[in-house]
Design a protein around this motif. Structure first.
Motif, mmCIF file in Angstrom:
data_model
loop_
_atom_site.group_PDB
_atom_site.id
_atom_site.type_symbol
_atom_site.label_atom_id
_atom_site.label_comp_id
_atom_site.label_asym_id
_atom_site.label_seq_id
_atom_site.Cartn_x
_atom_site.Cartn_y
_atom_site.Cartn_z
ATOM 1 N N PHE A 1 0.697 -1.742 0.013
ATOM 2 C CA PHE A 1 -0.088 0.248 -0.012
ATOM 3 C C PHE A 1 0.807 1.142 -0.001
ATOM 4 C CE2 PHE A 1 -2.510 3.391 1.750
ATOM 5 C CZ PHE A 1 -3.574 3.477 1.543
ATOM 6 N N VAL A 2 2.494 1.108 0.915
ATOM 7 C CA VAL A 2 2.613 2.458 0.863
ATOM 8 C C VAL A 2 3.397 2.562 -0.719
ATOM 9 C CG1 VAL A 2 4.931 3.137 2.215
ATOM 10 C CG2 VAL A 2 3.733 2.213 3.481
ATOM 11 N N SER A 3 3.546 1.254 -1.486
ATOM 12 C CA SER A 3 4.910 1.599 -2.076
ATOM 13 C C SER A 3 3.710 2.265 -3.340
ATOM 14 C CB SER A 3 5.488 0.138 -2.747
ATOM 15 O OG SER A 3 5.396 0.258 -4.405
ATOM 16 N N SER A 4 2.486 1.636 -3.375
ATOM 17 C CA SER A 4 0.719 2.192 -3.839
ATOM 18 C C SER A 4 1.339 3.735 -3.738
ATOM 19 C CB SER A 4 0.022 1.415 -4.403
ATOM 20 O OG SER A 4 0.130 0.120 -4.371
ATOM 21 N N ILE A 5 0.914 4.500 -3.256
ATOM 22 C CA ILE A 5 1.464 5.602 -2.600
ATOM 23 C C ILE A 5 2.451 6.053 -3.195
ATOM 24 C CG2 ILE A 5 1.303 7.013 -0.585
ATOM 25 C CD1 ILE A 5 -1.673 5.832 -1.416
ATOM 26 N N ILE A 6 3.330 6.008 -3.107
ATOM 27 C CA ILE A 6 4.707 6.474 -3.949
ATOM 28 C C ILE A 6 4.751 6.643 -5.162
ATOM 29 C CG2 ILE A 6 7.379 6.323 -3.726
ATOM 30 C CD1 ILE A 6 6.965 4.937 -0.654
ATOM 31 N N SER A 7 4.567 5.097 -5.911
ATOM 32 C CA SER A 7 3.921 5.239 -6.698
ATOM 33 C C SER A 7 3.037 6.197 -7.634
ATOM 34 C CB SER A 7 3.605 3.897 -7.613
ATOM 35 O OG SER A 7 4.531 2.652 -7.353
ATOM 36 N N ILE A 8 1.953 6.479 -7.030
ATOM 37 C CA ILE A 8 1.377 7.469 -7.484
ATOM 38 C C ILE A 8 1.205 8.978 -7.260
ATOM 39 C CG2 ILE A 8 -0.953 9.412 -6.997
ATOM 40 C CD1 ILE A 8 -2.051 5.998 -5.708
ATOM 41 N N PHE A 9 2.382 9.406 -5.600
ATOM 42 C CA PHE A 9 3.261 10.492 -5.796
ATOM 43 C C PHE A 9 3.645 10.159 -6.934
ATOM 44 C CE2 PHE A 9 6.167 13.336 -4.350
ATOM 45 C CZ PHE A 9 5.421 14.129 -4.081
ATOM 46 N N PHE A 10 4.704 9.768 -7.237
ATOM 47 C CA PHE A 10 5.812 10.122 -8.135
ATOM 48 C C PHE A 10 5.233 10.404 -9.944
ATOM 49 C CE2 PHE A 10 8.879 7.668 -11.148
ATOM 50 C CZ PHE A 10 9.935 9.323 -10.637
ATOM 51 N N PHE A 11 3.699 9.511 -9.830
ATOM 52 C CA PHE A 11 3.193 9.478 -11.889
ATOM 53 C C PHE A 11 2.683 10.826 -11.202
ATOM 54 C CE2 PHE A 11 -1.036 9.266 -13.681
ATOM 55 C CZ PHE A 11 -0.091 9.457 -15.072
ATOM 56 N N LEU A 12 1.920 11.482 -10.734
ATOM 57 C CA LEU A 12 1.078 12.936 -10.264
ATOM 58 C C LEU A 12 2.137 14.178 -10.618
ATOM 59 C CD1 LEU A 12 -1.108 13.093 -8.035
ATOM 60 C CD2 LEU A 12 -1.259 12.675 -10.005
ATOM 61 N N MET A 13 3.353 14.132 -10.012
ATOM 62 C CA MET A 13 4.833 14.625 -10.404
ATOM 63 C C MET A 13 5.703 14.775 -11.575
ATOM 64 S SD MET A 13 7.238 14.451 -6.635
ATOM 65 C CE MET A 13 8.209 14.478 -8.095
ATOM 66 N N LEU A 14 5.952 13.003 -12.332
ATOM 67 C CA LEU A 14 6.082 13.267 -13.704
ATOM 68 C C LEU A 14 5.391 13.781 -14.412
ATOM 69 C CD1 LEU A 14 8.989 12.066 -14.527
ATOM 70 C CD2 LEU A 14 8.151 9.861 -14.240
ATOM 71 N N ILE A 15 4.228 13.489 -14.597
ATOM 72 C CA ILE A 15 3.120 13.971 -15.532
ATOM 73 C C ILE A 15 2.884 15.503 -15.331
ATOM 74 C CG2 ILE A 15 0.562 14.365 -15.079
ATOM 75 C CD1 ILE A 15 1.381 11.829 -16.593
ATOM 76 N N ARG A 16 3.921 15.847 -14.386
ATOM 77 C CA ARG A 16 3.538 17.657 -13.918
ATOM 78 C C ARG A 16 4.588 18.113 -14.836
ATOM 79 N NH1 ARG A 16 -0.596 20.090 -10.994
ATOM 80 N NH2 ARG A 16 -1.804 17.947 -9.808
#
Length: 142
Positions: A115-130
Motif C-alpha cells: 500500500f505504501v509502495s502504491s502511494i509512492i507510485s501515485i505521488f511519483f506519477f503525478l509529479m512526472l505528469i506535471r
C-alpha cells in the motif's frame, strides 16, 4: 525529462531499496517512468538495475532482473487493452506487483508495504505528469 536524470533517480532508488527500505522503489520508478514516457530503453534499465540490486543485496544474480523485466512486459501487454496513464492503473499495478515482489523475496507486512509502495507510485506519477509534456494518444487516429 532527460535520460540522465531518469538514470540518476533509478540509481538512487536502487541504493535506497537495498539499504534503507523494503519497499520496492525500483519497481515503482520503472513502472511510472514507462507509463509516462513509453520508451523501450526502460526494459534495459530494468535489467541493469535489477542486476545491481542483486549485487548490492548479495542475492541471486538475475532474480530481480527477471522479475522487473517480466513485470514490464506485462504492463506493455496491458498497454493495448487499457488506458494505462491513469492513477487507477498506477495504483493497482503497483499494488499487485509489490505484493508479488515482497512475497517472492520473503518480506514481512506485505500488504502495508504494498500500500505504501502504491502511494509512492501515485505521488511519483503525478509529479512526472506535471514535469513531462503529456502526449494525447486518444486523438492520434483522427
Amino acid at each position: 525529462m532527460k535520460k540522465w536524470i531518469a538514470w540518476l533517480i533509478l540509481l538512487i532508488s536502487v541504493f535506497a531499496q537495498s539499504s534503507v527500505t523494503t519497499i520496492p522503489l525500483v519497481l515503482n520508478v520503472l513502472l511510472v517512468y514507462y507509463i509516462v514516457k513509453k520508451e523501450s530503453w526502460v526494459v534495459g534499465a530494468a535489467f541493469f538495475s535489477g542486476f545491481l540490486l542483486d549485487i548490492i543485496t548479495l542475492g541471486h544474480l538475475g532474480k530481480s532482473s527477471v522479475f522487473l523485466i517480466i513485470f514490464l512486459f506485462i504492463v506493455m501487454l496491458y498497454e493495448k487493452k487499457f488506458e494505462i496513464q491513469t492513477v487507477t492503473f498506477v495504483f493497482f499495478s503497483s499494488f499487485s506487483s509489490s505484493i508479488i515482489f515482497l512475497f517472492v523475496y520473503g518480506y514481512q507486512n506485505i500488504f502495508i508495504n504494498a500500500f505504501v509502495s502504491s502511494i509512492i507510485s501515485i505521488f511519483f506519477f503525478l509529479m512526472l505528469i506535471r514535469i513531462v509534456p503529456h502526449r494525447l494518444e486518444k486523438n492520434s487516429d483522427i
